[in-house]
Design a protein around this motif. Structure first.
Motif, PDB file in Angstrom:
ATOM      1  N   GLU A 254       0.808  -1.221   0.000  1.00  0.00           N
ATOM      2  CA  GLU A 254       0.000   0.000   0.000  1.00  0.00           C
ATOM      3  C   GLU A 254       0.834   1.260   0.000  1.00  0.00           C
ATOM      4  O   GLU A 254       0.317   2.335   0.097  1.00  0.00           O
ATOM      5  CB  GLU A 254      -0.980   0.013   1.174  1.00  0.00           C
ATOM      6  N   GLN A 255       2.157   1.147  -0.123  1.00  0.00           N
ATOM      7  CA  GLN A 255       2.950   2.350  -0.297  1.00  0.00           C
ATOM      8  C   GLN A 255       2.981   2.801  -1.742  1.00  0.00           C
ATOM      9  O   GLN A 255       3.437   3.889  -2.042  1.00  0.00           O
ATOM     10  CB  GLN A 255       4.398   2.087   0.142  1.00  0.00           C
ATOM     11  N   SER A 256       2.492   1.956  -2.662  1.00  0.00           N
ATOM     12  CA  SER A 256       2.742   2.272  -4.063  1.00  0.00           C
ATOM     13  C   SER A 256       1.662   3.181  -4.605  1.00  0.00           C
ATOM     14  O   SER A 256       0.547   3.208  -4.116  1.00  0.00           O
ATOM     15  CB  SER A 256       2.786   0.998  -4.889  1.00  0.00           C
ATOM     16  N   GLY A 257       1.997   3.921  -5.647  1.00  0.00           N
ATOM     17  CA  GLY A 257       1.053   4.838  -6.274  1.00  0.00           C
ATOM     18  C   GLY A 257      -0.044   4.121  -7.029  1.00  0.00           C
ATOM     19  O   GLY A 257      -1.160   4.627  -7.128  1.00  0.00           O
ATOM     20  N   VAL A 258       0.273   2.932  -7.548  1.00  0.00           N
ATOM     21  CA  VAL A 258      -0.751   2.189  -8.298  1.00  0.00           C
ATOM     22  C   VAL A 258      -1.885   1.798  -7.356  1.00  0.00           C
ATOM     23  O   VAL A 258      -3.065   1.894  -7.695  1.00  0.00           O
ATOM     24  CB  VAL A 258      -0.119   0.943  -8.956  1.00  0.00           C
ATOM     25  N   PHE A 259      -1.508   1.366  -6.159  1.00  0.00           N
ATOM     26  CA  PHE A 259      -2.525   0.991  -5.171  1.00  0.00           C
ATOM     27  C   PHE A 259      -3.437   2.163  -4.875  1.00  0.00           C
ATOM     28  O   PHE A 259      -4.666   2.031  -4.855  1.00  0.00           O
ATOM     29  CB  PHE A 259      -1.818   0.518  -3.898  1.00  0.00           C
ATOM     30  N   THR A 260      -2.834   3.342  -4.652  1.00  0.00           N
ATOM     31  CA  THR A 260      -3.645   4.521  -4.339  1.00  0.00           C
ATOM     32  C   THR A 260      -4.547   4.895  -5.492  1.00  0.00           C
ATOM     33  O   THR A 260      -5.721   5.223  -5.313  1.00  0.00           O
ATOM     34  CB  THR A 260      -2.727   5.700  -3.992  1.00  0.00           C
ATOM     35  N   ALA A 261      -4.009   4.826  -6.727  1.00  0.00           N
ATOM     36  CA  ALA A 261      -4.816   5.187  -7.890  1.00  0.00           C
ATOM     37  C   ALA A 261      -5.996   4.228  -8.041  1.00  0.00           C
ATOM     38  O   ALA A 261      -7.136   4.653  -8.266  1.00  0.00           O
ATOM     39  CB  ALA A 261      -3.957   5.158  -9.156  1.00  0.00           C
ATOM     40  N   VAL A 262      -5.733   2.915  -7.884  1.00  0.00           N
ATOM     41  CA  VAL A 262      -6.822   1.939  -8.000  1.00  0.00           C
ATOM     42  C   VAL A 262      -7.852   2.172  -6.896  1.00  0.00           C
ATOM     43  O   VAL A 262      -9.065   2.096  -7.128  1.00  0.00           O
ATOM     44  CB  VAL A 262      -6.253   0.500  -7.952  1.00  0.00           C
ATOM     45  N   TRP A 263      -7.355   2.481  -5.695  1.00  0.00           N
ATOM     46  CA  TRP A 263      -8.290   2.712  -4.600  1.00  0.00           C
ATOM     47  C   TRP A 263      -9.215   3.877  -4.914  1.00  0.00           C
ATOM     48  O   TRP A 263     -10.437   3.797  -4.704  1.00  0.00           O
ATOM     49  CB  TRP A 263      -7.519   3.001  -3.306  1.00  0.00           C
ATOM     50  N   TRP A 264      -8.646   4.959  -5.428  1.00  0.00           N
ATOM     51  CA  TRP A 264      -9.493   6.126  -5.701  1.00  0.00           C
ATOM     52  C   TRP A 264     -10.493   5.836  -6.813  1.00  0.00           C
ATOM     53  O   TRP A 264     -11.648   6.244  -6.742  1.00  0.00           O
ATOM     54  CB  TRP A 264      -8.631   7.331  -6.061  1.00  0.00           C
ATOM     55  N   ILE A 265     -10.052   5.111  -7.843  1.00  0.00           N
ATOM     56  CA  ILE A 265     -10.969   4.822  -8.947  1.00  0.00           C
ATOM     57  C   ILE A 265     -12.137   3.977  -8.447  1.00  0.00           C
ATOM     58  O   ILE A 265     -13.312   4.288  -8.699  1.00  0.00           O
ATOM     59  CB  ILE A 265     -10.217   4.093 -10.097  1.00  0.00           C
ATOM     60  N   VAL A 266     -11.816   2.900  -7.692  1.00  0.00           N
ATOM     61  CA  VAL A 266     -12.891   2.012  -7.231  1.00  0.00           C
ATOM     62  C   VAL A 266     -13.777   2.745  -6.222  1.00  0.00           C
ATOM     63  O   VAL A 266     -14.992   2.558  -6.214  1.00  0.00           O
ATOM     64  CB  VAL A 266     -12.297   0.724  -6.629  1.00  0.00           C
ATOM     65  N   ALA A 267     -13.187   3.611  -5.399  1.00  0.00           N
ATOM     66  CA  ALA A 267     -13.995   4.328  -4.400  1.00  0.00           C
ATOM     67  C   ALA A 267     -14.978   5.271  -5.077  1.00  0.00           C
ATOM     68  O   ALA A 267     -16.166   5.309  -4.726  1.00  0.00           O
ATOM     69  CB  ALA A 267     -13.086   5.108  -3.454  1.00  0.00           C
ATOM     70  N   VAL A 268     -14.500   6.019  -6.078  1.00  0.00           N
ATOM     71  CA  VAL A 268     -15.398   6.958  -6.753  1.00  0.00           C
ATOM     72  C   VAL A 268     -16.503   6.201  -7.481  1.00  0.00           C
ATOM     73  O   VAL A 268     -17.681   6.587  -7.447  1.00  0.00           O
ATOM     74  CB  VAL A 268     -14.587   7.852  -7.714  1.00  0.00           C
ATOM     75  N   MET A 269     -16.137   5.087  -8.111  1.00  0.00           N
ATOM     76  CA  MET A 269     -17.174   4.323  -8.829  1.00  0.00           C
ATOM     77  C   MET A 269     -18.192   3.727  -7.859  1.00  0.00           C
ATOM     78  O   MET A 269     -19.394   3.688  -8.150  1.00  0.00           O
ATOM     79  CB  MET A 269     -16.515   3.234  -9.677  1.00  0.00           C
ATOM     80  N   SER A 270     -17.735   3.265  -6.693  1.00  0.00           N
ATOM     81  CA  SER A 270     -18.679   2.699  -5.727  1.00  0.00           C
ATOM     82  C   SER A 270     -19.622   3.769  -5.208  1.00  0.00           C
ATOM     83  O   SER A 270     -20.828   3.526  -5.057  1.00  0.00           O
ATOM     84  CB  SER A 270     -17.930   2.074  -4.563  1.00  0.00           C
ATOM     85  N   VAL A 271     -19.093   4.962  -4.937  1.00  0.00           N
ATOM     86  CA  VAL A 271     -19.964   6.018  -4.413  1.00  0.00           C
ATOM     87  C   VAL A 271     -20.967   6.456  -5.473  1.00  0.00           C
ATOM     88  O   VAL A 271     -22.148   6.690  -5.192  1.00  0.00           O
ATOM     89  CB  VAL A 271     -19.123   7.198  -3.900  1.00  0.00           C
ATOM     90  N   ILE A 272     -20.517   6.543  -6.729  1.00  0.00           N
ATOM     91  CA  ILE A 272     -21.451   6.905  -7.802  1.00  0.00           C
ATOM     92  C   ILE A 272     -22.528   5.834  -7.939  1.00  0.00           C
ATOM     93  O   ILE A 272     -23.727   6.143  -8.095  1.00  0.00           O
ATOM     94  CB  ILE A 272     -20.694   7.100  -9.125  1.00  0.00           C
TER      95      ILE A 272
END
Lengths: 181, 118
Positions: free
Chosen positions: A7-25
């Motif tokens: 979870e230190q990597s940028g890919v993890f953070t980017a995937v997290w944000w994408i999935v979070a925004v899609m789930s909230v939408i």
């Protein structure tokens, strides 16, 4: 406390944000759409997003259970019920309480976020654990299924048996609904 | 960097969206979908805490290596398994009741179901 520091990597953070925004939408679509069948499909999207979060939280068994039970069985039940109770003219309107509910929900969200951001969480990576304890914890996370099994059958055996009773009560209740008078 | 606050804030957002659905929707099944959203938000929160928060058993013995104590980090996941099971049973029964009521009254509107007598 991660086995691989992923979870230190940028890919993890980017995937997290994408999935979070899609789930909230998808969640907003569930409560906003007038056609209830499309709302049920958006709900399936939320379930799958939550399964992705479980994988990101090192809970692979729970992600499999989530996909099987929520995105599998409960979604089919909901769509079944939607198709059997179709109300063609009405659709799925909101009642008169929209603005007060929006206010209440906004206040509750503000309170929850305030509590989350200002609490002293005893974080695992800040706790002063011995080196071997940290290694054992990482090992437990990386293979969570035997750990969950041991917890269910030793420490939490009583809730486990009570859940069996709940399922039994559900089966008896479903049969009682079908009884011919 | 994704931390505990990210997961808990996301869980709070999905929870209040589900609560809004429960409070304002007129179709019974939409209310049940809001309840399922709330269950899922709680599961995310509990599993995030299982990953990020140190359990009290390890705070009391920081050098524990025995299985009974180290396994306690997974308590949140066991809680989520229980919640999923109970939510599945409750969703099945609630939807069955909705279908029976629809057959009797030809409506799935919450405001028409305020009296148990027909």
């Amino acid at each position: 406390m991660s086995p691989s520091g992923i979870e230190q990597s940028g890919v993890f953070t980017a995937v997290w944000w994408i999935v979070a925004v899609m789930s909230v939408i998808a969640a907003i679509l569930v409560v906003h759409l007038t056609d209830i069948l499309k709302a049920a499909l958006a709900l399936v999207g939320v379930f799958l997003g939550v399964a992705v979060f479980f994988v990101m939280l090192n809970a692979e068994l729970l992600a499999a259970i989530q996909v099987l039970i929520y995105a599998g069985a409960i979604s089919i039940l909901i769509i079944f019920a939607v198709l059997l109770t179709r109300d063609i003219q009405q659709g799925n309107p909101s009642n008169k309480l929209r603005v007060p509910a929006l206010l209440l929900v906004g206040i509750l969200l503000a309170v929850l976020v305030f509590v989350v951001l200002n609490s002293e969480w005893g974080l695992l990576r800040e706790a002063q654990l011995a080196q071997e304890t940290q290694a054992r914890v990482a090992e437990v996370y990386s293979n969570s299924t035997p750990g969950i099994a041991r917890l269910l059958l030793r420490d939490f055996v009583l809730p486990f048996e009570m859940v069996s009773v709940v399922l039994f009560a559900a089966v008896v209740g479903a049969l009682a609904l079908l009884r011919e008078r | 960097m994704v931390g505990l606050e990210h997961f808990l804030t996301l869980s709070a957002i999905i929870f209040v969206i589900g609560l809004y659905g429960v409070l304002t929707k007129r179709n019974v099944i939409a209310v049940l979908m809001g309840i399922e959203l709330m269950f899922n938000a709680v599961n995310v929160a509990v599993v995030a805490m299982s990953k990020y928060v140190v359990p009290q058993a390890l705070v009391n013995n920081p050098a524990a290596t025995g299985e009974e104590l180290v396994n306690k980090v997974l308590t949140g996941q066991v809680f989520a398994v229980m919640v999923i099971t109970v939510a599945a049973a409750e969703a099945a029964l609630a939807l069955g009741i909705v279908i029976v009521i629809y057959r009797m009254r030809q409506t799935a509107d919450v405001s028409e179901m305020s009296l148990m007598k027909h």
